[in-house]
Scaffold this active site. Structure first.
Site, PDB file in Angstrom:
ATOM      1  N   GLU A   1      74.497  67.191  42.781  1.00  0.00           N
ATOM      2  CA  GLU A   1      76.040  66.920  42.041  1.00  0.00           C
ATOM      3  C   GLU A   1      76.450  68.213  41.664  1.00  0.00           C
ATOM      4  OE1 GLU A   1      77.867  64.196  38.628  1.00  0.00           O
ATOM      5  OE2 GLU A   1      75.682  64.636  38.623  1.00  0.00           O
ATOM      6  N   HIS A   2      75.933  68.773  40.730  1.00  0.00           N
ATOM      7  CA  HIS A   2      76.299  70.020  40.171  1.00  0.00           C
ATOM      8  C   HIS A   2      75.609  71.284  40.625  1.00  0.00           C
ATOM      9  CE1 HIS A   2      76.978  66.879  36.823  1.00  0.00           C
ATOM     10  NE2 HIS A   2      78.123  67.354  37.195  1.00  0.00           N
TER      11      HIS A   2
END
Length: 428
Positions: free
Chosen positions: A318-319
């Site tokens: 995600e990040h």
């Protein structure tokens, strides 16, 4: 060749946990389907100890809550919403309607039409996720959604005032103090007092993410946004204190939030482990961050940037923070991520709260096929066609009829042949 210095939970254990969550969600959704408001109230009492006269806040309640917000909080929320609105408007401007005459008398086009109604989930519980109001409600409104409703759970039996203020300022048309699976099901299915929506969006825990998965189809969703994932890609120039801080800072989201480090330097890996151990002794949310790191943390040692890129794309987190000499190498070449954070001057918390990009992002490998929430998620790109020439209609009809017959679609072919018969001798 990539070497694992630390591995997280094996996939079999994760799948067992997911199966338990799935069954709880399935039975809860069924309750809401069968009993509507009665089920909503029962579930809210059970899980949140919350049973108000009405789950929807009145205009007077919203006004009183907004008047109670400290001036600094008002300014901080305004700063964040201005940034998020500005970037959403820039994104919206990139979406264009098109119409072209592709051949004489044949006009094809597409229009971008906002979804009519959206339900936004703003997580609460241990952390009142004020920023999720900006990310979902405000973005939907910039996209042009007519009706936006928002749900957030109570916190310790109290209405989360700052979250409600952020919802209201973002443009929510209806605000409900309601959490968890029951909120998602209520918005998607509808009850006696909640008119259903066309789409549900927003981040949440494993139960909220699974509810979105099971409700997908009867309503649209933004994406599967489950427990937070954070990957740091680092080389010998990076700062172990920063790596540890940024991984643990996201690990506090929940005990199932994966954090990973891919590095070309064994020394950096070893120093990061020491830093994580040190910080877990002083971090106020260490009780959660420690579990997430011990159960889901990973450290992967690679030979060079090319191998780091390969491993990062495989994880599809995600990040992804890039703490290397040349962060732009990953911007130019990486393909699987929710959001990139390039260089030490930025970090995931900026994206989560204030800088302007959206924090609802793909998890569990979904970054392989989708990006995060943005104005485009609330917009349907629909096509249309118009033929203004009878002569062209007859010409296209001949091709269409043969192609339909090739597939044994007699009725399809007749649609085309009717135009051939009617317009075949036309000069128009």
């Amino acid at each position: 060749m990539a070497v694992y210095l630390k591995k997280g939970k094996v996939q079999e254990d994760i799948q067992k946990d997911d199966a338990k969550v799935s069954e709880i969600v399935r039975s809860t959704i069924q309750m809401v389907e069968e009993s509507g408001d009665q089920a909503i109230r029962s579930l809210s009492e059970k899980f949140d100890n919350w049973s108000p006269e009405s789950f929807r806040l009145s205009e007077q309640q919203i006004k009183e809550i907004c008047n109670s917000i400290p001036e600094q909080t008002v300014k901080d929320i305004e700063f964040a919403q201005n940034n998020i609105r500005k970037f959403a408007e820039i994104q919206l401007s990139s979406l264009k309607d098109v119409e072209e005459e592709t051949m004489p008398g044949v006009i094809l086009g597409h229009k971008n039409i906002p979804v009519n109604s959206v339900g936004c989930y703003i997580p609460g519980g241990r952390y009142p996720m004020v920023a999720s109001a900006h990310m979902s409600v405000l973005t939907a409104k910039v996209a042009g959604v007519k009706r936006v409703i928002a749900c957030t759970p109570p916190i310790n039996g109290e209405i989360p005032a700052a979250t409600v203020y952020a919802m209201h300022k973002a443009g929510a048309d209806e605000i409900y103090i309601l959490g968890g699976i029951q909120a998602m099901a209520g918005m998607a299915i509808g009850t006696e007092t909640i008119e259903p929506v066309d789409m549900i969006v927003g981040p949440g825990n494993a139960f909220v993410a699974e509810a979105k998965r099971q409700l997908f189809g009867r309503v649209g969703i933004d994406l599967f946004a489950g427990p937070t994932e954070t990957l740091v890609v680092a080389d010998e120039t990076s700062d172990p204190e920063m790596i540890a801080t940024d991984i643990l800072g996201q690990g506090e989201h929940g005990p199932t939030s994966p954090g990973a480090l891919i590095t070309t330097s064994r020394h950096i890996a070893e120093e990061t482990v020491k830093e994580i151990k040190r910080q877990l002794e002083i971090l106020p949310t260490a009780d959660i961050a420690r579990v997430s790191w011990e159960d889901y943390g990973q450290i992967i040692l690679v030979e060079n940037e090319e191998e780091a890129l390969k491993e990062a794309d495989r994880l599809a987190f995600e990040h992804v923070e890039i703490l290397t000499k040349n962060p732009d190498y990953f911007l130019e070449n990486m393909t699987n991520y929710g959001c990139l954070f390039l260089g030490p001057e930025t970090n995931v918390a900026y994206g989560d709260k204030v800088i302007g990009t959206n924090h609802t992002l793909p998890t569990k490998g979904a970054a392989r096929y989708t990006g995060g929430l943005w104005v485009g998620k609330f917009i349907k790109t629909v096509t249309y066609q118009k033929v203004t020439s009878k002569k062209q209609s007859a010409m296209i009809g001949e091709y269409a009829a043969r192609l339909c017959q090739l597939e044994n679609f007699a009725g399809h072919a007749e649609q085309a042949l009717l135009r051939v018969r009617k317009y075949g001798k036309s000069d128009e």
